[in-house]
Design a protein around this motif. Structure first.
Motif, short mmCIF file in Angstrom:
data_model
loop_
_atom_site.label_atom_id
_atom_site.label_comp_id
_atom_site.label_asym_id
_atom_site.label_seq_id
_atom_site.Cartn_x
_atom_site.Cartn_y
_atom_site.Cartn_z
N GLU A 59 39.72 108.73 69.00
CA GLU A 59 39.68 107.43 69.67
C GLU A 59 38.32 106.77 69.50
O GLU A 59 38.21 105.56 69.24
N GLN A 60 37.26 107.55 69.64
CA GLN A 60 35.90 107.02 69.47
C GLN A 60 35.69 106.55 68.03
O GLN A 60 35.06 105.51 67.78
N ALA A 61 36.22 107.31 67.06
CA ALA A 61 36.08 106.92 65.66
C ALA A 61 36.84 105.63 65.37
O ALA A 61 36.37 104.78 64.59
N LEU A 62 38.01 105.47 65.97
CA LEU A 62 38.79 104.25 65.75
C LEU A 62 38.10 103.04 66.37
O LEU A 62 38.23 101.92 65.87
N ASN A 63 37.37 103.28 67.45
CA ASN A 63 36.63 102.18 68.06
C ASN A 63 35.42 101.77 67.24
O ASN A 63 34.87 100.69 67.43
N GLU A 64 35.02 102.67 66.33
CA GLU A 64 33.97 102.33 65.35
C GLU A 64 34.69 101.90 64.10
O GLU A 64 35.01 102.72 63.24
N SER A 65 34.99 100.63 64.00
CA SER A 65 35.92 100.15 62.98
C SER A 65 35.57 100.60 61.57
O SER A 65 36.43 100.98 60.79
N SER A 66 34.30 100.62 61.23
CA SER A 66 33.92 100.99 59.86
C SER A 66 34.22 102.46 59.60
O SER A 66 34.70 102.82 58.52
N LEU A 67 33.97 103.34 60.57
CA LEU A 67 34.23 104.76 60.36
C LEU A 67 35.72 105.03 60.28
O LEU A 67 36.18 105.74 59.37
N GLY A 68 36.49 104.46 61.19
CA GLY A 68 37.93 104.65 61.16
C GLY A 68 38.53 104.16 59.85
O GLY A 68 39.40 104.79 59.27
N ARG A 69 38.03 103.03 59.37
CA ARG A 69 38.54 102.48 58.12
C ARG A 69 38.14 103.35 56.94
O ARG A 69 38.96 103.63 56.05
N ARG A 70 36.90 103.81 56.91
CA ARG A 70 36.44 104.66 55.81
C ARG A 70 37.23 105.96 55.70
O ARG A 70 37.50 106.45 54.62
N LEU A 71 37.61 106.50 56.87
CA LEU A 71 38.31 107.78 56.87
C LEU A 71 39.83 107.63 56.84
O LEU A 71 40.55 108.62 56.82
N GLY A 72 40.31 106.40 56.83
CA GLY A 72 41.75 106.16 56.77
C GLY A 72 42.49 106.60 58.01
O GLY A 72 43.64 107.05 57.94
N LEU A 73 41.85 106.48 59.18
CA LEU A 73 42.49 106.88 60.43
C LEU A 73 43.51 105.84 60.86
O LEU A 73 43.28 104.63 60.75
N ASP A 74 44.64 106.32 61.38
CA ASP A 74 45.74 105.45 61.80
C ASP A 74 45.95 105.64 63.30
O ASP A 74 46.24 106.75 63.76
#
Length: 405
Positions: free
Chosen positions: A271-286
């Motif tokens: 959840e914290q990673a998804l709130n960091e838009s750049s990290l979530g996007r880089r890691l392909g989190l859904d």
């Protein structure tokens, strides 16, 4: 230690003798009597019974101490086996262990989060049957299955007391149903407790009292005292994920507020990673992905590779888990904490370093003795191996030996 019979029933004495032989690896009858407090005459009778049924064998003589060299005993590892099952929302791990607790076969497959209990357990049963066949283990030598999963649970009734992953699992008789499918005894237990005792049986932990932090899709804890799992009043003890770390924090599904798991377990980190838009996007989190452990592994891998955003999240999780380790050590006066489970294994060195730093800095007992933090020898398989070990520990003492083979 004064010699005396232990308990009033042979099963209890047999269990003590078997566990002492296993812990020592090789031991003489005289040493068994001294270590257990059981009379030499009873030791002789119990050992003869165990040898007649192939559970214990003689393996030569020890070094002379001035008299006749003593005959050494050890367990016959092929005499009996047990199956361990880690039933997780995102992964299932199956192992077969021998009488020494050593793994002889393993398999894994995607978890059962989206399946109703009936279909999920039928899948698990089919995989257990296939693993026993592939390992070439005689089914009559399999004592049973240790089913390690999350809680809360009613261990005696063999049911989960949680609506996760879906409401269908609440009070579903999973142990009874799996036992019927396999025609084998099934023991339900907490995954963290199973992981904790597995370390002792495998010889990774020499002392009999220590703690275990366990993280898979969720976060739990276990404590072993004198070689036995601390149970509490309902076998749901050491629920370390539900200690409060923020008294003004958000409500948790358990009924508490500001629970550790809400800030430090895999779902919280994702959840914290998804709130960091750049990290979530880089890691392909859904955000809609139900495979928590795979998504968490991506963050852990990125942190290991030096990604500063991922590293910051894992280190924050580690600091909070350090609070759990400090709490556990202070409550139980522990000098060892073991880190186990697939999610902790995904970033083992990072978590070990951060948690140990917190423990060394903050633990109440540190002026009296050091507190070590180590990683599990079983890694992501710790709970499955521990589940099998708990079957060996529980079933062997009460095994109906019948007529010698």
């Amino acid at each position: 230690m004064a010699s005396s019979s232990i308990g009033t029933g042979r099963p209890k004495t047999r269990g003590i003798v078997l566990n002492s032989i296993r812990a020592a690896r090789t031991i003489s009858r005289i040493e068994l009597a001294a270590r257990t407090g059981v009379t030499p005459a009873t030791i002789t009778q119990v050992v003869r019974e165990l040898m007649d049924h192939g559970l214990v064998v003689e393996v030569g003589r020890g070094a002379s101490t001035g008299g006749k060299p003593r005959t050494l005993l050890q367990l016959n590892p092929q005499a009996r086996y047990a199956v361990g099952v880690l039933l997780e929302r995102n992964i299932c791990v199956l192992v077969i262990v021998d009488l020494n607790g050593r793994q002889v076969a393993r398999t894994s497959f995607p978890g059962t989060a989206l399946l109703p209990p009936e279909k999920a357990l039928a899948l698990v049963a089919a995989q257990v049957d296939a693993l026993i066949d592939a390992a070439g283990v005689a089914r009559e030598r399999v004592l049973g299955v240790g089913l390690a999963t999350y809680g809360p649970q009613d261990r005696q009734a063999g049911v989960l007391l949680t609506h996760m992953p879906t409401a269908e699992w609440f009070e579903y008789p999973i142990a009874q149903r799996l036992s019927k499918l396999l025609s084998l005894p099934v023991l339900l237990d907490n995954d963290a407790a199973a992981a904790a005792i597995g370390e002792y049986w495998l010889g990774a932990v020499k002392q009999g009292t220590y703690g275990c932090l366990y993280m898979a899709s969720g976060l739990g804890g276990g404590v072993v005292v004198d070689g036995e799992v601390y149970r509490g009043s309902s076998s749901n003890g050491v629920a370390i994920g539900h200690i409060t770390v923020d008294i003004n924090g958000r409500p948790c599904g358990c009924g508490n507020y500001g629970c550790l798991a809400n800030y430090a377990d895999p779902s919280a980190v994702i959840e914290q990673a998804l709130n960091e838009s750049s990290l979530g996007r880089r890691l392909g989190l859904d955000p809609g992905d139900t495979d928590v452990m795979t998504a968490f592994r991506r963050i852990a891998t990125a942190a290991d590779a030096g990604d500063p955003d991922a590293l910051r999240l894992i280190e924050r999780s580690g600091r909070l888990l350090g609070t759990a380790a400090v709490t556990m050590a202070s409550l139980f006066d522990l000098d060892l904490i073991v880190l186990a489970g697939p999610s902790l294994a995904a970033a083992a060195s990072l978590y070990q370093s951060v948690i140990e730093e917190e423990v060394q800095r903050r633990t109440f007992v540190r002026p009296a003795h050091p507190v070590r933090v180590i990683t599990s020898v079983s890694g992501s398989d710790a709970a499955a191996i521990g589940g099998a070990v708990l079957v060996l520990q529980g079933e062997l003492a009460f095994l109906e030996l019948g007529t010698p083979a």
